[in-house]
Design an enzyme around this catalytic site. Structure first.
Site: not given
Length: 557
Positions: A289, A446
């Site tokens: 990720h 985010h």
């Protein structure tokens, strides 16, 4: 884990906290201060979020004129949500790409986890139709939702892209382009000083340009990059394929298990392989990720590494409405750490002796816990101690108990958590020194930022990972230390704006609900996202003025 605070009553339920988050999204649809078409968009996002909740979270509990010759007695719309969680045995998979393709074909046969059905009309016919559907899909009664009205609002999202009607939309904001000084190139600029990029306030173009420049530059020997989610017509992919076709060594990690982007990523992986890129699929048992790009360049008979590490995906589309940040650096140790990371992902090295980048699951959790405990020890000695952390979700039990212990030691803790938060704040004897706020606004928050006061020797990090068990233990994540004093100051000012927000911020209450921050009569209204537009515009105007007064010599070949 600090066992003293490890009691079930000290944590909010994950699923209920997520539903609270989605309620905050719905609140934006109700908020009359937002333009009409933007409110409609929030309603669509609310519906889409709920779909994913059922497809993934509820699914896991259940184990980033058609009939022309007939008389129609009754009709209604219904909608079935199926289990979309893929179960892939990576260890026994001979070819992960092929295994993922086969798994995707099975997704449409997943178990039904929700039935939504229009309930208006004749009750007798409705019940007859409902019985037929229930028998066919074999769904439990508690997952049947009878709706008197529209059953799918996601179509409303398209209204926002309709041309015109500007008065019903947010005012258009032009993203700032980071200017490269005259008579130099991007590598020369990065070599001079670290560059901080804050999306969507600053354009993603500089990242795309870096990859494009690397693809064309004859002095670039290799490009290595991780890709988790990319856009449908990605300029990054195009640049990487061009670089491989020109004979450069291109290594790309494409995460095939990125949920709901699996099919897209399989397509990109095949295209990259066809162009001659070395495509890898990550580490067995872990999702990759992290967001990192490494360019290796030959300069004056030496090898120089250039790195971009950040909090968000290499996606030029989402970079226009996700808030993310990244740093471009030519720091030698960052380059070495990035090389070690890619060697680890390729299976050729262990992540040892990394000094400026921390990797999950190798040392990520330990570093966080040590830094939290350090603040607690300083507080016990009567010293100033403070933690500010911004993330998408906070679920990890061990980190949460460490925060409770730090709070009880006297550490001031400010948390900015957009979505799920299982930590309980403001509880006497547990967390009275912890405040949690959530900001849901025009842009999707985010970025992940972690700040520790450290007895005046402040430490600041940006990261791809949240304080969730999966990010700390089940994913390859990166966290990079921010050492440049100017960038440190800018990020601290950004955090300060989030903490001062009194327009979009909602404060977590002790019962798990969120309350809008009240604005005093003479208090200035501060919308952090709107203020950041002005903040970034002013910063880039100052830089342009500085460039016009400075002569910068181009980098040597």
């Amino acid at each position: 884990m600090n066992k003293m605070y490890d009691y079930p009553q000290n944590f909010f339920n994950r699923e209920l906290s997520w539903l609270e988050f989605n309620k905050r999204v719905l609140d934006e649809a109700r908020n009359e201060e937002n333009p009409l078409l933007e409110r409609v968009k929030f309603l669509s996002i609310f519906n889409s979020n709920l779909d994913e909740f059922f497809m993934v979270r509820v699914a896991s509990l259940l184990l980033p004129k058609l009939f022309s010759s007939h008389e129609v007695l009754y009709s209604c719309s219904y909608r079935i949500t199926k289990d979309a969680d893929l179960d892939v045995d990576e260890e026994d998979a001979m070819d992960l790409l092929e295994t993922m393709e086969e798994s995707l074909k099975q997704r449409k046969w997943g178990d039904a986890v929700r039935l939504e059905i229009e309930s208006n009309g004749n009750v007798e016919y409705f019940n007859e139709i409902l019985d037929i559907i229930v028998d066919e899909i074999e769904i439990d009664e508690q997952y049947i939702f009878k709706i008197n009205g529209i059953i799918d609002f996601t179509f409303l999202n398209k209204l926002g892209s309709v041309e015109g009607f500007d008065e019903l939309k947010y005012e258009k904001v032009k993203m700032a382009n980071i200017k490269i000084p005259h008579r130099t190139d991007i590598f020369g600029y990065i070599k001079e000083k670290d560059i901080f990029v804050h999306h969507p306030y600053e354009s993603f173009d500089i990242i795309v340009d870096m990859v494009k420049k690397a693809a064309e530059d004859p002095n670039v020997l290799a490009i290595k990059q991780t890709l988790y989610r990319v856009s449908g017509n990605s300029p990054i992919i195009e640049a990487l394929t061009k670089a491989a076709e020109k004979g450069k060594q291109v290594t790309v990690l494409v995460e095939l298990k990125a949920r709901f982007d699996e099919e897209n990523n399989i397509t990109w992986a095949k295209k990259l392989e066809k162009a001659g890129c070395h495509v890898i699929y990550g580490v067995i048992g872990l999702k990759t990720h992290c967001k990192i790009l490494l360019v290796v360049r030959k300069e004056k008979d030496k090898i120089k590494r250039y790195v971009h590490f950040g909090t968000g995906n290499y996606n030029d589309v989402t970079a226009k409405f996700y808030t993310d940040m990244g740093i471009l650096t030519a720091d030698e140790q960052f380059g070495k750490d990035a090389s070690t990371l890619f060697n680890m992902l390729s299976g050729y090295a262990s992540p040892d002796n990394m000094k400026k980048i921390t990797i999950a699951p190798y040392g990520f959790r330990d570093k966080f816990e040590k830094m939290i405990r350090r603040e607690a020890e300083n507080a016990k000695k009567g010293k100033k101690a403070k933690i500010i952390a911004k993330m998408n979700s906070l679920l990890d039990k061990s980190i949460t108990t460490e925060l409770y212990a730090a709070s009880q030691a006297g550490v001031e803790i400010e948390l900015i958590v957009r979505g799920i938060c299982c930590l309980k704040s403001g509880i006497k004897g547990l967390s009275e020194n912890i405040k949690v706020r959530s900001i849901v606004g025009r842009y999707l928050e985010h970025s992940r930022i972690y700040y520790f006061y450290n007895d005046g020797k402040e430490e600041l990090y940006i990261s791809s990972g949240d304080w969730m068990y999966r990010n700390l233990n089940k994913r390859v994540e990166t966290m990079g230390i921010v050492e440049d004093k100017d960038i440190q100051q800018e990020i601290k000012e950004i955090l300060d704006l989030y903490l001062k927000d009194n327009v979009k911020a909602k404060i977590l209450k002790s019962d798990g609900s969120y309350e809008k921050k009240q604005i005093a009569e003479n208090e200035k209204r501060i919308n952090a996202q709107e203020e950041l537009v002005k903040f970034t515009h002013n910063k880039n105007k100052s830089l342009e003025k500085e460039f016009s007064q400075t002569l910068i010599i181009p980098i040597g070949k």
